[in-house]
Design a protein around this motif. Structure first.
Motif, mmCIF file in Angstrom:
data_model
loop_
_atom_site.group_PDB
_atom_site.id
_atom_site.type_symbol
_atom_site.label_atom_id
_atom_site.label_comp_id
_atom_site.label_asym_id
_atom_site.label_seq_id
_atom_site.Cartn_x
_atom_site.Cartn_y
_atom_site.Cartn_z
ATOM 1 N N GLU A 68 0.825 -1.209 0.000
ATOM 2 C CA GLU A 68 0.000 0.000 0.000
ATOM 3 C C GLU A 68 0.861 1.261 0.000
ATOM 4 O OE1 GLU A 68 -2.917 0.235 3.104
ATOM 5 O OE2 GLU A 68 -3.815 2.050 2.261
ATOM 6 N N LEU A 69 0.472 2.213 -0.813
ATOM 7 C CA LEU A 69 1.055 3.547 -0.763
ATOM 8 C C LEU A 69 -0.096 4.537 -0.883
ATOM 9 C CD1 LEU A 69 0.659 3.973 -3.885
ATOM 10 C CD2 LEU A 69 3.067 3.585 -4.162
ATOM 11 N N LEU A 70 0.203 5.815 -0.954
ATOM 12 C CA LEU A 70 -0.853 6.816 -1.078
ATOM 13 C C LEU A 70 -0.366 7.925 -1.994
ATOM 14 C CD1 LEU A 70 -3.673 7.795 -0.216
ATOM 15 C CD2 LEU A 70 -2.594 8.948 1.712
ATOM 16 N N MET A 71 -0.983 8.001 -3.172
ATOM 17 C CA MET A 71 -0.591 9.025 -4.144
ATOM 18 C C MET A 71 -1.453 10.268 -3.950
ATOM 19 S SD MET A 71 0.045 6.608 -7.501
ATOM 20 C CE MET A 71 -1.025 5.201 -7.129
ATOM 21 N N PRO A 72 -0.970 11.425 -4.418
ATOM 22 C CA PRO A 72 -1.802 12.621 -4.307
ATOM 23 C C PRO A 72 -3.091 12.470 -5.115
ATOM 24 C CG PRO A 72 0.479 13.217 -4.774
ATOM 25 C CD PRO A 72 0.364 11.733 -4.967
ATOM 26 N N SER B 9 13.613 2.212 -0.788
ATOM 27 C CA SER B 9 14.498 2.883 -1.745
ATOM 28 C C SER B 9 15.163 4.070 -1.065
ATOM 29 C CB SER B 9 13.735 3.317 -2.991
ATOM 30 O OG SER B 9 12.874 4.384 -2.688
ATOM 31 N N LYS B 33 7.811 10.519 -2.115
ATOM 32 C CA LYS B 33 8.368 10.878 -3.425
ATOM 33 C C LYS B 33 7.580 12.083 -3.918
ATOM 34 C CE LYS B 33 10.898 7.164 -3.533
ATOM 35 N NZ LYS B 33 12.366 7.210 -3.463
ATOM 36 N N LEU B 35 5.686 14.409 -6.446
ATOM 37 C CA LEU B 35 4.982 14.338 -7.732
ATOM 38 C C LEU B 35 4.970 15.700 -8.408
ATOM 39 C CD1 LEU B 35 3.174 12.925 -9.838
ATOM 40 C CD2 LEU B 35 1.219 13.559 -8.447
ATOM 41 N N SER B 37 4.861 20.316 -7.192
ATOM 42 C CA SER B 37 5.070 21.291 -6.137
ATOM 43 C C SER B 37 4.062 21.086 -4.992
ATOM 44 C CB SER B 37 4.913 22.692 -6.724
ATOM 45 O OG SER B 37 4.945 23.647 -5.704
ATOM 46 N N LEU B 39 3.177 18.341 -3.655
ATOM 47 C CA LEU B 39 2.410 17.096 -3.839
ATOM 48 C C LEU B 39 3.353 15.907 -3.667
ATOM 49 C CD1 LEU B 39 0.384 18.069 -7.060
ATOM 50 C CD2 LEU B 39 -0.420 18.083 -4.689
ATOM 51 N N TYR B 40 3.060 15.046 -2.719
ATOM 52 C CA TYR B 40 3.944 13.919 -2.427
ATOM 53 C C TYR B 40 3.170 12.609 -2.386
ATOM 54 C CZ TYR B 40 7.381 17.412 -1.368
ATOM 55 O OH TYR B 40 8.247 18.456 -1.499
ATOM 56 N N THR B 41 3.813 11.577 -2.913
ATOM 57 C CA THR B 41 3.301 10.225 -2.731
ATOM 58 C C THR B 41 3.920 9.660 -1.459
ATOM 59 O OG1 THR B 41 3.039 9.809 -5.092
ATOM 60 C CG2 THR B 41 3.312 7.878 -3.676
ATOM 61 N N TRP B 42 3.088 9.088 -0.615
ATOM 62 C CA TRP B 42 3.590 8.366 0.554
ATOM 63 C C TRP B 42 3.894 6.947 0.107
ATOM 64 C CZ3 TRP B 42 4.336 10.292 5.577
ATOM 65 C CH2 TRP B 42 3.960 11.615 5.744
ATOM 66 N N MET B 43 5.169 6.616 0.086
ATOM 67 C CA MET B 43 5.565 5.282 -0.335
ATOM 68 C C MET B 43 5.233 4.280 0.788
ATOM 69 S SD MET B 43 6.606 5.717 -3.406
ATOM 70 C CE MET B 43 7.572 4.260 -3.833
ATOM 71 N N PRO B 44 5.264 2.975 0.499
ATOM 72 C CA PRO B 44 4.820 1.998 1.506
ATOM 73 C C PRO B 44 5.472 2.204 2.880
ATOM 74 C CG PRO B 44 5.077 0.910 -0.597
ATOM 75 C CD PRO B 44 5.552 2.324 -0.797
ATOM 76 N N LEU B 47 4.006 5.350 4.447
ATOM 77 C CA LEU B 47 2.591 5.174 4.785
ATOM 78 C C LEU B 47 2.431 4.381 6.086
ATOM 79 C CD1 LEU B 47 -0.264 5.839 3.752
ATOM 80 C CD2 LEU B 47 -0.256 3.639 2.575
#
Lengths: 570, 570
Positions: A68-72, B9, B33, B35, B37, B39-44, B47
């Motif tokens: 599981e992850l969470l994207m914007p 990673s 990571k 995405l 300005s 806006l960030y993805t929470w990687m596993p 999260l």
């Protein structure tokens, strides 16, 4: 939990806006409240149910090795422009400008974002396969939001994306997801069916839909009870008749049909089976060519199949004006005999095998009978499967006869292949040192829709009959007279404490309400099991038990209730 | 979990975009990571941490009697127009038009929506108090998003809203939330402080901020080590000096200050303490009036306090042009002596008690010394607390002396009172039969910001030192030589199985990497406890243990490790 601590707000009548039974019941049970068109608040009781679905989805995704992850939710337009979907996704996508006038969207789906992550993160075949998923609020700007959470604009979705080094790898990842989905819907206690599907706008090489079976379902499904064939009618092949076309026996003749413009009416007038009639559908292909499709009178056109034929693409139906100018005849009396040679004729496989049939005469108030290909009109330019299957058709796997049922799509899994990885230039170094695009799959579940679908499948005149795994509470203790009888209060509190301590998901109804109204609430909201404690039963040392799923009321000795109730819990 | 199943990673160097240590470390540890300005993805891995924070927040909110619901992220403009905030919220609010050109926003906060629910749902005092909360993705279109998740545009927030029948009820609900917040940050293992705060744009009658203490904090906090006083410097009162103003002893005289335009430089030139200087700040009040504020040379203006004075409102600083035309003198030499009578003078309390002070002479390159109110210039029109407190100031509660520290705001609780209920006409029937507006409170926690703040407070040169409750894993087993030593593999697997079965949140590092790189990863990502299993230790029957929080490496007998590790788990 106690009802005194739970915000419960049940209604006797559903607001008139609700059409579908699940929408009505969700509003009556107070699971959701409407904020605006296609926008709903999940109230505490409803959210409990949604969270139960989420939990099972997560557990099975994790078990299948997905992470599981969470994207914007908000995504930059640039990524969508790279795949070309910024312009083609259509008005369902909510486009946004930020304060700097840059373009974004409220993500309706996340193929672009996850592929961008993959191209930045995944370098080597050694990192593959990998499957990322998220549970997230999505927004799709439906033109006519309706049916409550079944077709809301804002909704909760589980979306997963797999990355593999080869197509065989993708097939394995896809198969794992098919198993995980079956596990999820099985654990949720739903009657469901996985069916072959058309991949539609998402694209790719193969896909399956998961449908909750319900009479109100928007989708028609075909399945074979004697094999494992199942497909959305959109995607189910109608086999060609095995018997060759019979020889012509009748002569061509006009029949007067003064008011009969449908095959049903013509067949009734002539006293013949509708299966001897042929109807004509006038179309304009994507390339502008005028095309007619011929179908047996009782069959219906499958637009998906037709759209896949060479040149048809985004075809449309001809306008009445186009029809009149082409045929010099009003709709209702059209036929393929004697038409201009430049009109392309596509005959459904069934029609191509017909002889001595009846069709429109291309003159007002007349049909013609005894029509035969090769004699009265040329053989069709193209014979193809362009109709929807009907019950009784042979199963495409040759193992039986099709039946039809209705379903609500709650999941969809796709083999995307390299569509997105190529568009976004997302590559990895394979074992042979070559740069290759990822083989991708994507896998969605409409988490909030599952709740509505479960209700469509499980209700009665008293309310919702949630499967136990989705019930807002597994067990309710209705304490009749809690506020006036010490004995009731004590017995109820003791049972509540014992069940709660044992991890049973239990609700103690400690309100000062009439018993009938407490029962009605517990039935309406769909609590799976109900124990009623009252002075009368206590005098006999018993508690009344009834299952929401049905069955007779039972008396259970007070001392045995805890063990009895624990045995019921999931 | 195993590292072989976890997407890890880590990076040796942080991308150059990162300024703040928490931002750098979150990128290096692969928790997030970028995405776009803000806006960030929470990687596993990230999260996992976010979910741990969420879980503790939910548990304490539930314990405090709040009920979780989930409101739509997309909100209709009409509600914001009813409270008047559609136009005043400013460009932080992301405004959207749907396909029908209707106005919506991606909700930056939910006072309007919850008050709309309350006015439709809560009818009677009998339904009160009630406190609804949600954990939801919010969007605020920051003009300059930065610091990673600390000031992202899309972020995760817990927002709660209480409804009471009376102001006393609100105070009780508010106090409950203050306790819940203290419990939350205590359980998270963070050093924090609750401070009195200014209510700002949200409005209302009282508020407290919860700050994680960290040197990089954007907020300056004042607290009294010998009492429980604590406040944001914005809101901390600077008491008036207790000693009366001393009598004038010096005569007024010009002093030449050819290059000295600041109080520091003037004091240095004259060989006096800066505490004998006064500076002038030229302002234009909301009503357009020209105003000067007088502050002791070493003090700084508190704009929040000044803005609350009658008439000041949305004041602004005077432009250099306005200053030159009013004083006929450049900035740097301004003073209150001899100015036009229509210029309003506001003196800080400290200044009002000064005598024989030094200030600008209102002519270039000169200051004047020996200045006294009542003799050389009129007594100020207004004496008020308009400065920021400094370390050493008396505590406003009279119980000691203030100290200062820096903090990161992670929570804010407000007594809103009837601001929103009156605006939206949200009323209930009270016990006396009268219709009254709800007394509301609102309570926010920046869930994703908590992760960044925790890192700002807990890091070293090797990486993140998460408090155990927030660590991505409680325990790591680093198996050195897992892929070549059967003994190591067997011992590691056995320990892993035993800890996992006992419910310990354990990560088995089963990668085929150099030990140094495995250690570095575990330290960087902030796993709380590490056990290293290798052939050398196994030969002696021991495993090496080290805590991320610090302390010496210990050798633990293999047989004792499970009990040892279980005792460490939260």
């Amino acid at each position: 939990m106690r009802t005194s601590q739970l915000y419960l707000s049940t209604l006797k009548e559903a607001p008139s806006e609700a059409e579908l039974i699940s929408h009505k019941l969700m509003l009556r049970a107070g699971l959701i409240k409407r904020l605006g068109s296609g926008l709903y608040t999940w109230m505490p009781l409803g959210l409990r149910i949604l969270r139960k679905v989420e939990r099972i989805v997560r557990e099975e995704m994790d078990k299948a090795g997905a992470q599981e992850l969470l994207m914007p939710a908000v995504q930059p337009a640039e990524l969508w422009q790279e795949t070309g979907r910024w312009d083609v996704f259509g008005p369902q996508m909510l486009k946004i400008k930020d304060r700097h006038e840059r373009d974004f969207c409220f993500g309706p789906t996340h193929e672009e974002v996850i592929t961008d992550i993959a191209r930045n993160e995944l370098r080597s075949y050694k990192q593959l396969p990998v499957n990322f998923y998220q549970v997230q609020t999505k927004f799709r700007d439906e033109i006519r939001p309706r049916f409550g959470v079944m077709r809301a604009r804002e909704f909760l979705m589980k979306d997963a994306y797999s990355f593999d080094a080869s197509f065989d790898g993708l097939k394995a990842s896809y198969a794992k997801m098919a198993v995980a989905y079956a596990n999820i819907f099985t654990r949720l206690g739903l009657k469901f069916r996985a069916v072959a599907a058309d991949s539609g706008a998402i694209g790719g090489d193969g896909s399956q839909e998961f449908h909750v079976l319900a009479d109100a379902g928007e989708d028609l499904l075909a399945y074979c009870p004697t094999s494992d064939f199942a497909a959305n009618v959109e995607a189910a092949e109608a086999l060609a008749p095995t018997a060759p076309r019979a020889a012509a026996t009748e002569t061509l003749r006009d029949v007067e049909t003064p008011k009969q413009t449908t095959c049903e009416d013509v067949a009734a007038l002539l006293g013949i089976s509708i299966e001897r009639t042929v109807k004509l559908i006038a179309l304009v292909a994507a390339d502008g060519q005028f095309v007619i499709a011929l179908l047996r009178g009782d069959h219906s056109l499958n637009e998906v199949k037709l759209g896949k034929l060479a040149g048809m693409g985004d075809f449309r139906f001809a306008t009445e004006e186009e029809i009149r100018s082409t045929f010099n005849c009003p709709p209702g009396f059209l036929g393929p005999v004697g038409i201009a040679a430049d009109i392309k004729v596509i005959a459904d496989r069934t029609v191509a095998a017909m002889s001595d049939f009846v069709c429109g005469a291309n003159k007002p108030k007349f049909h013609i009978a005894g029509v035969n290909f090769g004699r009265d009109l040329p053989e069709p330019a193209l014979v193809a499967d362009i109709r929807n299957v009907v019950a009784g058709d042979p199963s495409p796997d040759g193992k039986g006869v099709l039946e039809l049922c209705r379903g609500i799509e709650v999941g969809h899994i796709f083999q995307l292949g390299t569509k997105y990885s190529k568009a976004l230039n997302a590559t990895f170094t394979d074992v042979d040192g070559a740069l290759k695009p990822f083989e991708m799959g994507c896998y969605g579940i409409g988490v909030s829709r599952v709740v509505g679908a479960a209700i469509e499948q499980n209700f009665d005149e008293r309310g919702i009959k949630f499967p136990q795994a989705m019930a807002p509470f597994e067990v309710a203790i209705v304490a009749v007279g809690y506020h006036r009888s010490e004995a009731v209060k004590e017995a109820a509190e003791q049972l509540y404490a014992e069940l709660a301590a044992a991890g049973v998901d239990v609700l103690l109804d400690d309100r000062n309400e009439r018993p009938g109204s407490m029962f009605a609430d517990m039935e309406l909201i769909g609590v799976a099991h109900r124990f009623t404690i009252g002075d009368k039963g206590l005098a006999d040392g018993v508690v009344e038990y009834v299952a929401r799923a049905g069955g007779e009321m039972q008396k259970v000795a007070l001392a045995e209730v805890p063990a009895f109730a624990k045995a019921l819990a999931v």
